[in-house]
Every structure is written in structure tokens, then in C-alpha cells.
Design an enzyme around this catalytic site. Structure first.
Site, PDB file in Angstrom:
ATOM      1  CG  ASP A  65      -2.218   0.753   0.804  1.00 28.37           C
ATOM      2  OD1 ASP A  65      -2.169   1.856   0.643  1.00 28.37           O
ATOM      3  OD2 ASP A  65      -3.300  -0.251   1.123  1.00 28.37           O
ATOM      4  CG  HIS A  84      -4.397   2.330  -1.931  1.00 23.43           C
ATOM      5  ND1 HIS A  84      -4.373   2.754  -0.706  1.00 23.43           N
ATOM      6  CD2 HIS A  84      -5.763   2.621  -2.219  1.00 23.43           C
ATOM      7  CE1 HIS A  84      -5.655   3.033  -0.300  1.00 23.43           C
ATOM      8  NE2 HIS A  84      -6.479   2.955  -1.199  1.00 23.43           N
ATOM      9  CD  GLU A  87      -9.900   4.167  -0.527  1.00 24.94           C
ATOM     10  OE1 GLU A  87     -10.747   4.775   0.404  1.00 24.94           O
ATOM     11  OE2 GLU A  87      -9.064   3.668   0.015  1.00 24.94           O
ATOM     12  CD  GLU A  89      -5.431   2.780   7.481  1.00 26.77           C
ATOM     13  OE1 GLU A  89      -5.932   1.676   8.060  1.00 26.77           O
ATOM     14  OE2 GLU A  89      -5.806   3.014   6.329  1.00 26.77           O
TER      15      GLU A  89
END
Ligand code: ACM
Length: 674
Positions: free
Chosen positions: A200, A252, A319, A455
Site C-alpha cells: 500500500d 495505493h 480509491e 492504520e
């Protein structure tokens, strides 16, 4: 004399037939029939395997013996199970017809029969037999002097074939032992897909021998060697779990692009790519018009694919905001020349070029729901995350995918990193009863997957974010759709949660580790009490738009010791409801004892904080809670009228965001008491 009465009583208790509701099984089996009697364990207990199992059943049976022995302390005489039919007279007979192939739609059913002198597990495959062993471990009871299994007949099989957990090892790296203990926990909950998010913006986590710079420059030294990957794939296979790797592209991809900026979409002269340090969405995207992009990806796939035995490969695809594509004239020209109308179609062009590169390795492409466009191959598997099972997209990618001919997996509603209560996850059914789909469309819904984005997790707190809530998701994916009683789930989950420690899950014990640091090695009791009524902020609010916590920020704070479904909050809410329904002295006492406890807790926290600066941020909330508790206590016990304005002001303060990033989980119940 006294002793014999106790023994008699024990025998009587153990022989009394149990009721199903007393069992703490999860996921709940399809059919269970308790019969009379019990099987009592002794050190002579042995296991025998017949039929045609894979070696994984020998490993599984041996692990079963060790867990049984650890729990009972019996010093079982049998050391290992490593031969077929070694003990034809053994008390536990396991038979399976053939070895199973770990993957989708394999036969996983089992039958378990317990009588007072024999236990039998029969299954078509060893995968089913392993599930039977987990159920047997969950069946075990004790009566104070001995351990026993209640006589039972169980037949069981999964409702969905995809019962997954995703772990993001990119944002915060999760070492091999973290992955292994979670695989063990998954197996104990009959889960069979481990989706491993390996790359990522914030890190590239898998060794690529042809491109060593990827891990040298984009992993901060935290990555899996290919040997470690193979070891984990084997470990998972031994537990009936297939591993699906994910390399997230074309978005990403900051980590990849920090090493190979030449395949990025930035205009020349822009600021260079760098490994991401914050959370949130980045603009970085691979250049889909550059042949070098496919060459490099091909070389990566050629190394990554053979490490995994499953036939699925997740390419992410989520995304990608298209900002870099929009401002790059070369990419715009490519779109015009090839009549590609928008970025979504351009991404489909990119995705379609990956399909043969993966097919070469016998892998099917899977991606997050953004990959679903008109032109996308029906061979792709659609992973629904923004929309779930309610109508057509937007809102219901799962249903749209099934209607459009795609196999699909649900993660919307199973985002455990949102820190929401288990109840919503539990009731989130990939195939709700009222859904209008043809049988063929229904069959395309493969199941679901809990998503653990990292995260805000490190090896220290990750287990407390995955478990025990994922056990309830596992039940949703395995058990009959009629199994929806929240009270029963909570009661069983409490026991299952403790049992997860047996396979090495650290969600309970690591709380103390965090609290000791916060308390500066003073007594942690008050802090612990407070964690039982506080929860970390939900829905990503804690991270303030991805900007508060960098990848190197501390995750050893009070909010990290707290978790969803604060235990005392659940009990306090029950007590308040009970008291409001029926104001007996007993019901009142349960409520007021809590209020007293929190007043004392707060004064302890204030004392401790003099030598523990990390406690300071939580004092604002605990002071307000203490004030509210005092007011409510005097109102309830002394029938004093409370100043409503003062109380409401306090509640308003409690409801505001505090610097500790926590919320008070007893807030609603306290308000009910006004
Ligand atoms: C995702 O959560 N971006 C798949």
C-alpha cells in the site's frame, strides 16, 4: 462423609443432561442434539485416525491433544498422532474419506457423536474433521473435579464457502507470529480465507528477488521474505485456510512508486513519490499507458504467484482518485486516441491487461468493488466494501455484482477497524432473507470477510481489534441464517473470547501491558475499570481525517487499551434497563454500585496521575463521569432533586471530543437514569 457427598453431587451435576443453551459453541452448528450421559476425560484418552486424510489432520489432531492437555492438566499419555489406525481401540475415532483441497466449494462438513464411552468424528474430508475437533474442544465442560463432554450428536456444514479475514500488513507491518496466531484463531472459528494486504502507500512488504530495492527502500526493513510467505501459506493450509495475497494497484501505490517513479503518472517535474507516513487517500497511481508498468508488474506477479497455492489474486483497485491521470497530457492523449471515455474505463483497461498475466499462473483476479465496470471480465471476483447487500449500486455492490454475473464477497458491514459494536457486524447477512435474487444470482455470493485495516494497529493491539468480534462474523458466515439472537451471541462470545487465549491471541493480556506503561508501573486497577466503560472513537474519527496518527505515532495510549463493546458498559446498560423496569432494592443496588465504583475509580486515577503523565488526558472524562455519578447517586439513594442544568452541562461536556480519543460507552445508559 462430607467428601462423599461432594463427590456424589459432582457426579449428579455432571450426569444431569445439559441444555443446548448452556453450550458455548461458536459458530453454532447446523444440527445439535444433546442426549443423556457424559464422556469423562482421563489421561488414557487417545485419538485414532482412519480413512485417507492429508498430513494436516495428523498435525491438527496432535495440536488438539496439546490444547486438551493444556486445558485439563491431565498429562495425556498419547504424545503425537502421526500414523493411520495406530490405536483402533482409541476413545476418539476420526474418519475421513479423502484429503480436502483448501479452497472454495470444498466439502467441509462433519458429524460429531459423543457417547459415554466413545467419541466419533466422521467427515468426507480432513477439512471437515478439523472443524469437528474445534467443536469438540468447545463442547468441553467441567464439574470442579473432572472434565467431560456432554453426550451429543452434531451434524454441521458451512452456509458460505468464503469465510475470510483480511489483515493489512502494509500500514503497520504484522510479523509472522502475529499472522500465525491469527490463523490459529481463524481455524478455531472455522474460517477458511486469509486475505493478506501486502502493499500500500505506506509500505511494500514482500521480498521480490528481481527487485530487491522494493523492500530495501519501501519497507523500513519490515517485510516478509519469500521463505516466510511459503511458511505461512503452509501453516494456513494445515489449518484448512487458503491465503489470498493482495498487491493494491493502480492506486495505493506510493511505496512501489517511490522505488520506480518512472511507471507513475505524475507529470515530469512534480515532487517525487515517497513512502506514505499518514493515513488517507493518496493521489499516487501507476501509469496504465506505459508498457514498463506491465513489464514490472509481470515480473512481480511471476515471483509472487508461485508462493501461494490458492487460485485467487487480489489486485486492490480501490480509491484511485484519478488526479494524476487527469493532469498528465500523455495519459489524456492515450484516452483520446483509444476512445476511453473516463478514468473508470481507463482503470478497466489496466485491470483487463492484468488478467492474462495472472491467468498464466492459474490465478483469478479479485478486486475491490471499483473494478466492476461494464467492460470488466465476469471472471473477476468483486469485493464489496462501500456498499453491501441493499439494492443496486451505489449502496449495494454485492447485489449488483451478483446480478451482473460476478462472484462476489462482502466486507461492507465487516470493517472491524471502524471499532463499532459486534451487534451490527453479527446481524449483517450477505444474503438477507428479503433479498430478491434468483438461485443462480444467490450462488454467486460467496460469503464475507472481516477487514482489519492497520492504520491504528500494531502487533501490540491488533488482536483486540480483530477479536472477539470476528468470531461473531465467523458465525454469521458459517451458521444458519436463523441464528440471530444477540443475547445468546453475547453470552457465548464472552466464553469464546477467553478461549482465544488458548491459541495465543493477546487481546486480553496486552491490555495490561498498555495500562502498565500508562500507569508508569503503579497499580492498574482503576485504569482497567475505566477501559471497561470507554471505547475508542469510532468510524475513523480517532484519526482526524488520517492526519493525527502517522505510521510512526504511538499506539500505546489509553484508547489503544480500550476496545469496542466495553464489557461493563454492556452489563451496566442491562442493569439500568432492569432497574427502570422494576425499581427493587436489588436492582437499584447493581446500578448504584457501578456509580460508586466510578467515583472511587476517578479519585484513584487522580492520585495515580501525579506520577503518570499519560493518565492526564483521560482525567477530563473521568472527572465528569464522577460528577455525574455523584449527582445520580444522591438522586437515587437520597431522593434529592438534581439540578438538571448542571447535569445536562456535564453530559454535553462528556459528549464532546476529548484529547484521549475515547468515548464514554455508558453515556446513553446514564442519560436514561435522569
Ligand atoms: C478500502 O477500504 N479502501 C477497500
Amino acid at each position: 462423609m462430607k467428601y462423599s457427598i461432594i463427590v456424589l453431587l459432582a457426579v449428579f451435576v455432571s450426569n444431569a443432561q445439559m441444555k443446548k443453551e448452556q453450550l458455548d459453541l461458536m459458530p453454532w452448528p447446523q444440527n445439535i442434539n444433546l442426549t443423556a450421559g457424559t464422556y469423562t476425560l482421563t489421561k488414557k484418552f487417545r485419538v485414532n485416525i482412519t480413512g485417507n486424510p492429508d498430513s494436516r489432520l495428523f498435525t491438527g489432531a496432535t495440536n488438539f491433544l496439546r490444547r486438551l492437555d493444556s486445558r485439563t492438566g491431565l498429562f495425556l499419555e498419547q504424545a503425537y498422532v502421526n500414523k493411520r489406525n495406530e490405536f483402533p481401540e482409541a476413545e476418539l475415532q476420526i474418519h475421513c474419506d479423502r484429503n480436502g483441497k483448501v479452497g472454495l466449494n470444498e466439502e467441509e462438513s462433519y458429524q460429531l457423536s459423543v457417547t459415554s464411552n466413545k467419541i466419533a468424528i466422521n467427515a468426507t474430508t480432513d477439512l471437515g474433521a478439523l472443524h469437528g475437533l474445534e467443536t469438540l474442544l468447545q463442547l468441553m465442560q467441567n464439574n470442579g473435579s473432572s472434565f467431560y463432554f456432554p453426550a451429543t450428536e452434531i451434524t454441521d456444514s458451512p452456509r458460505f464457502t468464503w469465510r475470510g479475514l483480511m489483515i493489512d500488513a502494509a500500514r503497520h507491518f504484522q510479523p509472522v507470529d502475529v499472522i500465525k496466531r491469527n490463523l490459529d484463531a481463524m481455524a478455531s472459528m472455522k474460517m477458511n480465507v486469509f486475505h493478506w494486504h501486502l502493499a500500500d502507500d505506506q509500505g511494500w512488504r514482500i521480498e521480490i528477488k528481481k527487485h530487491p530495492k522494493l523492500t530495501e527502500l519501501a519497507s523500513d526493513g519490515d517485510y516478509y521474505t519469500q521463505e516466510e510467505i511459503k511458511d505461512i501459506v503452509k501453516y494456513a493450509d494445515e489449518r484448512g485456510i487458503m491465503v489470498v495475497p493482495e498487491i493494491d494497484i493502480p492506486g495505493h501505490a506510493s511505496a512501489l512508486l517511490s522505488v520506480y517513479p518512472e511507471i507513475g503518472s505524475k507529470k515530469s517535474g512534480s515532487i517525487p513519490y515517497a513512502v506514505g507516513r499518514r493515513s488517507g487517500i493518496y493521489d499516487s497511481a501507476l501509469d496504465p499507458t506505459n508498457p514498463k508498468t506491465y513489464q514490472l508488474l509481470g515480473e512481480i506477479f511471476d515471483e509472487v504467484c508461485p508462493l501461494f497455492t490458492s487460485n485467487y489474486f487480489h489486485i486492490g483497485g480501490d480509491e484511485n482518485n484519478g488526479k494524476e491521470w487527469n493532469v498528465n497530457p500523455v495519459i489524456q492523449e492515450f484516452k483520446n486516441k483509444n476512445k476511453i471515455a473516463n478514468n473508470h474505463e481507463l482503470q478497466t483497461y489496466f485491470n483487463m491487461r492484468l488478467i492474462p498475466m495472472l491467468k498464466k499462473h492459474n490465478k483469478r483476479l479479485m478486486g475491490w468493488e471499483e473494478i466492476m465496470t461494464k467492460e470488466m471480465s465476469k471472471d473477476a471476483i468483486i469485493h464489496a466494501w462501500r456498499g453491501g447487500n441493499e439494492g443496486v449500486t451505489p449502496g449495494g455492490a454485492l447485489i449488483t455484482a451478483a446480478k451482473n454475473g460476478y462472484n462476489t464477497v462482502l466486507s461492507n458491514g465487516y470493517y472491524i477497524d471502524l471499532m463499532l459494536s459486534v451487534d451490527g457486524h453479527y446481524l449483517n447477512d450477505p444474503l438477507p432473507k428479503d433479498i430478491i435474487l434468483s438461485p443462480e444470482e444467490k450462488s454467486r455470493i460467496l460469503g464475507g470477510e472481516a477487514a482489519m485495516w492497520s492504520e491504528l494497529v500494531t502487533p501490540l493491539n491488533i488482536d483486540s481489534r480483530i477479536w472477539p468480534r470476528t468470531a461473531a462474523i465467523a458465525e454469521r458466515l458459517w451458521s444458519n441464517d436463523t441464528i440471530t439472537d444477540l443475547k445468546s451471541m453475547h453470552k457465548r462470545l464472552k466464553v469464546i473470547s477467553s478461549r482465544l487465549e488458548e491459541v495465543g491471541i493477546t487481546h486480553i493480556r496486552n491490555k495490561e501491558v498498555i495500562l502498565r506503561n500508562i500507569a508508569n508501573y503503579q497499580n492498574t486497577e482503576a485504569l482497567n475499570d475505566f477501559t471497561n466503560i470507554c471505547e475508542p472513537l469510532k468510524n475513523y474519527k480517532r484519526n482526524g481525517g488520517g492526519k493525527k496518527y502517522m505510521m510512526y505515532s504511538p499506539l500505546t495510549l489509553f484508547a489503544d487499551a480500550c476496545s469496542a463493546d466495553a464489557s461493563d458498559a454492556y452489563d451496566f446498560n442491562k442493569a439500568v434497563n432492569q432497574y427502570l423496569e422494576n425499581k427493587t432494592a436489588d436492582n437499584q443496588k447493581i446500578v448504584t454500585d457501578y456509580l460508586k465504583k466510578w467515583i472511587k475509580m476517578n479519585s484513584d486515577l487522580n492520585v495515580l496521575s501525579a506520577k503518570a503523565p499519560l493518565i492526564q488526558p483521560v482525567l477530563i472524562l473521568s472527572n465528569d463521569l464522577s460528577s455525574v455519578s455523584k449527582l445520580l447517586l444522591s438522586a437515587i439513594t437520597e431522593k434529592k432533586t438534581v439540578n438538571k442544568t448542571v447535569l445536562n452541562d456535564l453530559f454535553e461536556k462528556i459528549n464532546k471530543r476529548n484529547s484521549a480519543d475515547i468515548e464514554l460507552a455508558v453515556y446513553d445508559s446514564l442519560k436514561k437514569l435522569i
